[in-house]
Design a protein around this motif. Sequence first.
Motif, short mmCIF file in Angstrom:
data_model
loop_
_atom_site.label_atom_id
_atom_site.label_comp_id
_atom_site.label_asym_id
_atom_site.label_seq_id
_atom_site.Cartn_x
_atom_site.Cartn_y
_atom_site.Cartn_z
N ALA A 9 0.83 -1.20 0.00
CA ALA A 9 0.00 0.00 0.00
C ALA A 9 0.87 1.25 0.00
O ALA A 9 0.55 2.24 -0.67
CB ALA A 9 -0.92 0.01 1.22
N ASP A 10 1.99 1.22 0.76
CA ASP A 10 2.86 2.39 0.85
C ASP A 10 4.25 1.94 1.28
O ASP A 10 4.41 0.89 1.91
CB ASP A 10 2.29 3.40 1.85
N VAL A 11 5.24 2.76 0.94
CA VAL A 11 6.64 2.48 1.26
C VAL A 11 7.27 3.77 1.77
O VAL A 11 7.04 4.84 1.20
CB VAL A 11 7.42 1.99 0.01
N LYS A 17 15.80 2.67 8.36
CA LYS A 17 14.74 1.68 8.33
C LYS A 17 13.89 1.78 7.06
O LYS A 17 13.61 2.87 6.59
CB LYS A 17 13.84 1.87 9.56
N LEU A 18 13.52 0.62 6.51
CA LEU A 18 12.58 0.53 5.40
C LEU A 18 11.25 0.07 6.00
O LEU A 18 11.20 -0.93 6.72
CB LEU A 18 13.05 -0.49 4.36
N THR A 19 10.18 0.80 5.71
CA THR A 19 8.86 0.47 6.23
C THR A 19 7.91 0.28 5.06
O THR A 19 7.81 1.14 4.18
CB THR A 19 8.34 1.58 7.15
N VAL A 20 7.22 -0.86 5.06
CA VAL A 20 6.27 -1.19 3.99
C VAL A 20 4.91 -1.47 4.63
O VAL A 20 4.79 -2.37 5.47
CB VAL A 20 6.73 -2.42 3.18
N GLU A 23 -1.75 -3.69 2.19
CA GLU A 23 -3.15 -3.35 2.02
C GLU A 23 -4.05 -3.89 3.12
O GLU A 23 -5.04 -3.27 3.48
CB GLU A 23 -3.66 -3.84 0.66
N ASP A 24 -3.71 -5.06 3.66
CA ASP A 24 -4.58 -5.66 4.68
C ASP A 24 -4.25 -5.19 6.10
O ASP A 24 -4.78 -5.71 7.06
CB ASP A 24 -4.58 -7.18 4.59
N GLY A 25 -3.38 -4.19 6.22
CA GLY A 25 -3.14 -3.58 7.52
C GLY A 25 -1.76 -3.71 8.12
O GLY A 25 -1.26 -2.75 8.71
N PRO A 26 -1.10 -4.87 8.05
CA PRO A 26 0.21 -4.99 8.70
C PRO A 26 1.27 -4.06 8.10
O PRO A 26 1.17 -3.65 6.94
CB PRO A 26 0.61 -6.44 8.45
N THR A 27 2.24 -3.74 8.92
CA THR A 27 3.39 -2.95 8.51
C THR A 27 4.65 -3.78 8.74
O THR A 27 4.80 -4.40 9.79
CB THR A 27 3.47 -1.65 9.31
N ILE A 28 5.52 -3.80 7.75
CA ILE A 28 6.80 -4.50 7.85
C ILE A 28 7.89 -3.44 7.96
O ILE A 28 7.95 -2.53 7.13
CB ILE A 28 7.07 -5.34 6.57
N SER A 29 8.73 -3.56 8.98
CA SER A 29 9.88 -2.65 9.14
C SER A 29 11.14 -3.50 9.24
O SER A 29 11.19 -4.43 10.05
CB SER A 29 9.72 -1.80 10.40
N GLY A 57 5.44 -6.63 -5.02
CA GLY A 57 6.84 -6.27 -5.01
C GLY A 57 7.01 -4.77 -5.13
O GLY A 57 6.06 -4.04 -5.42
N ILE A 58 8.24 -4.32 -4.89
CA ILE A 58 8.60 -2.90 -4.96
C ILE A 58 9.85 -2.79 -5.82
O ILE A 58 10.79 -3.58 -5.68
CB ILE A 58 8.91 -2.34 -3.56
#
Length: 86
Positions: A9-11, A17-20, A23-29, A57-58
Amino acid sequence: MANPGERVADVSCSHDKLTVDLEDGPTISVPLAWYPRLLHASTAQRQNWELAGGGFGIHWPDVDEDLSVEGLLRGAPAPQSNVLIG
């Protein structure tokens, strides 16, 4: 294989830190140090990303970096190489 809700959804990137956001809510850092091309990129280069692989993918065209949601969820850093980035 990634699930349908695991689309990007967003990067964003901070200095370390890289934060992604998915769409379903979780955030990966993850540590930016895992991805040397992004670590050494300028702020403008880090902000210039696009969705790849149908949103799973990004891609950062300025630094030729590609990351998958699947790899980020696994906690997979970039493969080590002998290429120096400078």
